[in-house]
Design an enzyme around this catalytic site. Structure first.
Site, PDB file in Angstrom:
ATOM      1  N   GLY A 248       0.835  -1.198   0.000  1.00 13.33           N
ATOM      2  CA  GLY A 248       0.000   0.000   0.000  1.00 13.33           C
ATOM      3  C   GLY A 248       0.864   1.240   0.000  1.00 13.33           C
ATOM      4  N   GLY A 253       2.182   2.368   5.320  1.00 10.41           N
ATOM      5  CA  GLY A 253       3.237   1.389   5.595  1.00 10.41           C
ATOM      6  C   GLY A 253       4.033   1.757   6.840  1.00 10.41           C
ATOM      7  CD  GLU A 270       6.525  -5.755  -2.569  1.00 11.23           C
ATOM      8  OE1 GLU A 270       7.001  -6.873  -2.690  1.00 11.23           O
ATOM      9  OE2 GLU A 270       6.697  -4.839  -3.411  1.00 11.23           O
ATOM     10  CB  CYS A 304       2.587  -0.025  -7.241  1.00 13.27           C
ATOM     11  SG  CYS A 304       2.885  -1.683  -7.842  1.00 13.27           S
TER      12      CYS A 304
HETATM   13  P1  NAD Z   1      -3.408   2.603   1.506  1.00 11.08           P
HETATM   14  O1  NAD Z   1      -2.092   2.633   2.163  1.00 11.08           O
HETATM   15  O2  NAD Z   1      -4.349   3.721   1.705  1.00 11.08           O
HETATM   16  O3  NAD Z   1      -4.205   1.287   1.938  1.00 11.08           O
HETATM   17  C1  NAD Z   1      -3.646   0.001   1.804  1.00 11.08           C
HETATM   18  C2  NAD Z   1      -4.298  -0.921   2.798  1.00 11.08           C
HETATM   19  O4  NAD Z   1      -3.955  -0.513   4.114  1.00 11.08           O
HETATM   20  C3  NAD Z   1      -5.822  -0.958   2.722  1.00 11.08           C
HETATM   21  O5  NAD Z   1      -6.273  -2.277   2.927  1.00 11.08           O
HETATM   22  C4  NAD Z   1      -6.218  -0.079   3.898  1.00 11.08           C
HETATM   23  O6  NAD Z   1      -7.487  -0.386   4.421  1.00 11.08           O
HETATM   24  C5  NAD Z   1      -5.124  -0.404   4.894  1.00 11.08           C
HETATM   25  N1  NAD Z   1      -4.893   0.600   5.942  1.00 11.08           N
HETATM   26  C6  NAD Z   1      -5.175   1.926   5.915  1.00 11.08           C
HETATM   27  N2  NAD Z   1      -4.816   2.505   7.080  1.00 11.08           N
HETATM   28  C7  NAD Z   1      -4.291   1.526   7.847  1.00 11.08           C
HETATM   29  C8  NAD Z   1      -3.712   1.496   9.154  1.00 11.08           C
HETATM   30  N3  NAD Z   1      -3.635   2.594   9.906  1.00 11.08           N
HETATM   31  N4  NAD Z   1      -3.248   0.325   9.613  1.00 11.08           N
HETATM   32  C9  NAD Z   1      -3.304  -0.798   8.843  1.00 11.08           C
HETATM   33  N5  NAD Z   1      -3.851  -0.826   7.628  1.00 11.08           N
HETATM   34  C10 NAD Z   1      -4.338   0.320   7.126  1.00 11.08           C
HETATM   35  O7  NAD Z   1      -3.120   2.383  -0.037  1.00 11.08           O
HETATM   36  P2  NAD Z   1      -4.164   2.318  -1.240  1.00 11.08           P
HETATM   37  O8  NAD Z   1      -4.643   3.670  -1.552  1.00 11.08           O
HETATM   38  O9  NAD Z   1      -5.153   1.236  -0.994  1.00 11.08           O
HETATM   39  O10 NAD Z   1      -3.210   1.784  -2.396  1.00 11.08           O
HETATM   40  C11 NAD Z   1      -2.440   2.636  -3.198  1.00 11.08           C
HETATM   41  C12 NAD Z   1      -0.999   2.649  -2.739  1.00 11.08           C
HETATM   42  O11 NAD Z   1      -0.464   1.339  -2.800  1.00 11.08           O
HETATM   43  C13 NAD Z   1      -0.137   3.487  -3.664  1.00 11.08           C
HETATM   44  O12 NAD Z   1       0.771   4.219  -2.890  1.00 11.08           O
HETATM   45  C14 NAD Z   1       0.581   2.444  -4.526  1.00 11.08           C
HETATM   46  O13 NAD Z   1       1.804   2.910  -5.051  1.00 11.08           O
HETATM   47  C15 NAD Z   1       0.775   1.347  -3.519  1.00 11.08           C
HETATM   48  N6  NAD Z   1       0.995   0.036  -4.145  1.00 11.08           N
HETATM   49  C16 NAD Z   1       2.228  -0.538  -4.044  1.00 11.08           C
HETATM   50  C17 NAD Z   1       2.461  -1.752  -4.626  1.00 11.08           C
HETATM   51  C18 NAD Z   1       3.810  -2.419  -4.509  1.00 11.08           C
HETATM   52  O14 NAD Z   1       3.933  -3.593  -4.881  1.00 11.08           O
HETATM   53  N7  NAD Z   1       4.819  -1.735  -4.012  1.00 11.08           N
HETATM   54  C19 NAD Z   1       1.420  -2.409  -5.317  1.00 11.08           C
HETATM   55  C20 NAD Z   1       0.176  -1.788  -5.401  1.00 11.08           C
HETATM   56  C21 NAD Z   1      -0.037  -0.574  -4.782  1.00 11.08           C
END
Ligand code: NAD
Length: 339
Positions: A248, A253, A270, A304
């Protein structure tokens, strides 16, 4: 005029949208009173409701995964047994390919070809690939050259399943991301609690149903939907995990890493990126322009590794911008199921 996805859904997908909000814990579906809408981003219309689980459901899921790991057959099963179940799951995903793809179109907004071929197709491939590792994670033999007179030593290492894994995934390719988390952990003999994004949980819930149908032992896979601050934070901070794996944004993260550190839980992160592309003056623009456009517009730009920065040689700057703009203008927006 834009076509609406809802009118284009298959019967099985409609049935999948009809479930009352629920989570998958210990091999059973459990109803959850609090819920969130699942929204089709192409129309902004709610299409279903998913469970908004909280700390209680997350705790129940971690306990179920712990029981399955400590008392169940999964980590002790012969690797060939885990491999067979992972392959059965891959076959079921293949059987339900169209339904899973339609759910992904509805939840994420991706076009159907991408959902079916890249996302579900990729998930099937990863399940089969990882299945082959079950029982084949080898240790090493170690030449111990300690010079003690009249003695010879022999050393070896063995790999063992780590335990209960918490997995948190983002919204952009939920099915494939679920399988990236589940398949290697399951092949190794771990048990998993998976929390998909509140923006896109529908295909992951359908996958949980296929896990049940495939006959995985209860508690090996648990799926808990809900918001990040509630369900996600409760999972990241749970002391019953042996490992947390997160994909995410960088900001979330960091929170996950901090929560894991308080329990000294292993963490894999990631996170988000900014991926540059470089266009030189002697490039073949007929090939380069569609490639650059594809890298930033695929999945509506929600990737991503999307090519989100472009460096262009000054000498071809104007031509490159003009051709990219024309390429973008020619793209058609709309419902992902619309042909
Ligand atoms: P996000 O960080 O908002 O959410 C990701 C997950 O984390 C969701 O399931 C969300 O509910 C959860 N989450 C949110 N707050 C949390 C907390 N306080 N504690 C634990 N979990 C929590 O990301 P998003 O908007 O869903 O996804 C987009 C991001 O993901 C972008 O930054 C993208 O670059 C990244 N991404 C990275 C990869 C990779 O392989 N590096 C792949 C896909 C997406």
């Amino acid at each position: 005029m834009l076509q609406n996805n809802l009118g284009l859904l298959g019967a099985a997908t409609r049935a999948a949208l009809d479930h009352a909000p629920r989570v998958f814990i210990g091999g059973e579906w459990q109803p959850v009173a609090n819920s969130l809408p699942a929204v089709d981003p192409s129309s902004a219309m709610p299409v279903s409701r998913i469970a908004a689980a909280g700390a209680a459901q997350v705790d129940a899921a971690v306990r179920a995964a712990r029981t399955a790991f400590e008392a169940g057959p999964w980590p002790r099963m012969h690797g060939a047994g885990r491999e067979a179940l992972l392959r059965r799951l891959a076959d079921l995903v293949e059987r339900d390919r169209q339904t899973l793809a339609e759910l992904e179109v509805l939840d994420v907004g991706m076009p159907i070809w991408m959902a079916r071929d890249l996302n579900v197709g990729g998930a099937i491939g990863v399940l089969r690939y990882m299945a082959g590792f079950a029982g084949r994670a080898n240790g090493r033999t170690v030449q111990v050259g300690v010079p003690i007179p009249d003695s010879a030593f022999f050393g070896y290492t063995q790999k063992e399943a780590l335990g209960v894994v918490g997995a948190i995934i983002p919204w952009n390719v939920p099915l494939m991301m679920s399988v990236w988390k589940l398949a290697p952990a399951l092949a190794a003999g771990c048990t998993v609690v998976l929390k998909p994004s509140e923006e896109a949980s529908l295909s992951v819930l359908h996958l949980a149903g296929l896990v049940r149908e495939a006959g995985f032992p209860a508690g090996v896979v648990n799926v808990v939907t809900g918001t990040g601050p509630e369900a996600g934070a409760a999972l990241a901070a749970h002391p019953g995990l042996d490992k947390i794996t997160f994909t995410g944004s960088t900001r979330t993260g960091l929170q996950v890493a901090q929560a894991a550190a308080r329990n000294v839980t292993r963490a894999t992160l990631e996170l988000g990126g900014k991926s540059p592309q470089i266009l030189f003056a002697d490039a073949d623009l007929d090939r380069a322009i569609p490639g650059i456009a594809g890298s930033i517009f695929l999945n509506s730009g929600q990737v991503c590794v999307a090519g989100s920065r472009l460096y262009v040689d000054r000498r071809i700057h104007d031509e490159a911008v003009d051709r990219l703009a024309r390429h973008a203008d020619a793209m058609r927006l709309g419902a992902g199921l619309s042909p």
